[in-house]
Design a protein around this motif. Sequence first.
Motif, PDB file in Angstrom:
ATOM      1  N   ARG A 276      33.917  39.132  50.753  1.00 11.15           N
ATOM      2  CA  ARG A 276      33.240  38.785  49.325  1.00 11.15           C
ATOM      3  C   ARG A 276      32.423  37.860  48.916  1.00 11.15           C
ATOM      4  NH1 ARG A 276      38.382  41.343  45.598  1.00 11.15           N
ATOM      5  NH2 ARG A 276      38.569  43.386  46.884  1.00 11.15           N
TER       6      ARG A 276
ATOM      7  N   GLU B  86      31.749  35.342  47.095  1.00  8.82           N
ATOM      8  CA  GLU B  86      32.125  34.560  45.979  1.00  8.82           C
ATOM      9  C   GLU B  86      32.627  33.148  46.437  1.00  8.82           C
ATOM     10  OE1 GLU B  86      35.036  36.892  43.910  1.00  8.82           O
ATOM     11  OE2 GLU B  86      36.194  37.129  45.700  1.00  8.82           O
TER      12      GLU B  86
ATOM     13  N   ARG C 285      39.870  31.154  46.488  1.00  4.47           N
ATOM     14  CA  ARG C 285      38.653  32.033  46.647  1.00  4.47           C
ATOM     15  C   ARG C 285      37.949  31.900  47.863  1.00  4.47           C
ATOM     16  NH1 ARG C 285      37.712  35.397  43.157  1.00  4.47           N
ATOM     17  NH2 ARG C 285      39.013  34.235  41.428  1.00  4.47           N
TER      18      ARG C 285
ATOM     19  N   PRO D  17      35.870  42.349  38.567  1.00  3.49           N
ATOM     20  CA  PRO D  17      34.762  41.737  38.041  1.00  3.49           C
ATOM     21  C   PRO D  17      33.608  42.610  37.941  1.00  3.49           C
ATOM     22  CG  PRO D  17      35.047  41.072  40.154  1.00  3.49           C
ATOM     23  CD  PRO D  17      36.195  42.041  40.025  1.00  3.49           C
TER      24      PRO D  17
HETATM   25 MG    MG Z   1      37.602  39.231  42.608  1.00  2.27          MG
END
Ligand code: MG
Length: 327
Positions: A174, A176, A183, A231
Amino acid sequence: MMDQSLSSDLLPVQEAVNPEAIDEAPPAPRSFLDRLFDRGLLIRTGVDGLYGRSGAFESVVEALDRLVSRIGAADGAEALRFPPGMARSSFERSGYLKGFPHLAGTVHSFCGNETDHARLLACLDAGEDWTAKQAATDIVLTPAACYPLYPVAAARGRLPEGGLLFDLQSYCFRHEPSLEPTRMQLFRMREYVRMGTPEQVLAFRELWLERGTTMMRDLGLPLAIDPANDPFFGRAGKMLANNQRAQALKFELNVPVNSEDKPTACLSFNYHQDHFGTTWGIEQADGTTAHTACVGFGLERITLALLRHHGLDLDAWPAEVRAQLFG
Ligand code: MG
Ligand code: ATP
Ligand code: ZN
């Protein structure tokens, strides 16, 4: 059981003032991520959210994977493992780009001739953008462990009477980037996925809400189960997110890792209704569209929660916790 250091080391450290060292700036408090690097548990690559893992870190990831398998063993799930990339055609059909274009990662490759190659090398030398002749391949990075499964299940034909249950694990990507160690851009997700009637898949989700809670409590982690949403991108995404919450489609098991105020989702429990059934034409035994649900375990996140609460030295973890994992 809550480690005192969690709240205390989120605060700036009060240094005693030494008059002889008055000119020296006090050392900045080390973040959790820095301490993980210091210990070699995670290894810097120069990219936020992209890390190497030490053998010790991996031993916890593997132990968690085994623990989840033990908890689910009696259910007879079919284990399948896919590489961390999936067919671009499947990815396109999955609808991921509608909801999460900002998180997707595509695999590109050089597709030029020799002149283009020379240009690429010249750009590289000059520190300029060299990616002009990179073109999208047939592979996209897997965004969630269950995404490659749905087309495979659909291709098998109608579900049997009792529905189906799968056991998956994959590295997921991901986009991010973040300084929070929880994260990451590439991380592993262990999942169970249930396909069948709404009743079957909701019962599965209930069961794992209970099992996940017990598992995490037994690992000595403070937790809360909370309603959640994905999200979704943009203004239309706000509505999708509200709808997901209003219909109680997603729950997360949250543990304070980076902070008390913003706990971290370590497990998620997702009811997709007939979204994937319709998208992929997955049918129940009677020909009606199948419903699906999945439970996802963030293997790095649970590992980090354990390191946060029990300390960075695995050998010093409480005996009950070590017994659960390594027993
Ligand atoms: Mg997420
Ligand atoms: P968050 O709200 O924190 O972004 P999420 O809702 O995106 O989490 P899911 O899509 O439900 O998470 O993914 C399943 C599990 O994978 C999560 O419960 C979490 O444990 C883990 N996970 C998700 N994103 C990351 C990430 N960037 N790094 C590490 N683990 C992750
Ligand atoms: Zn899933």
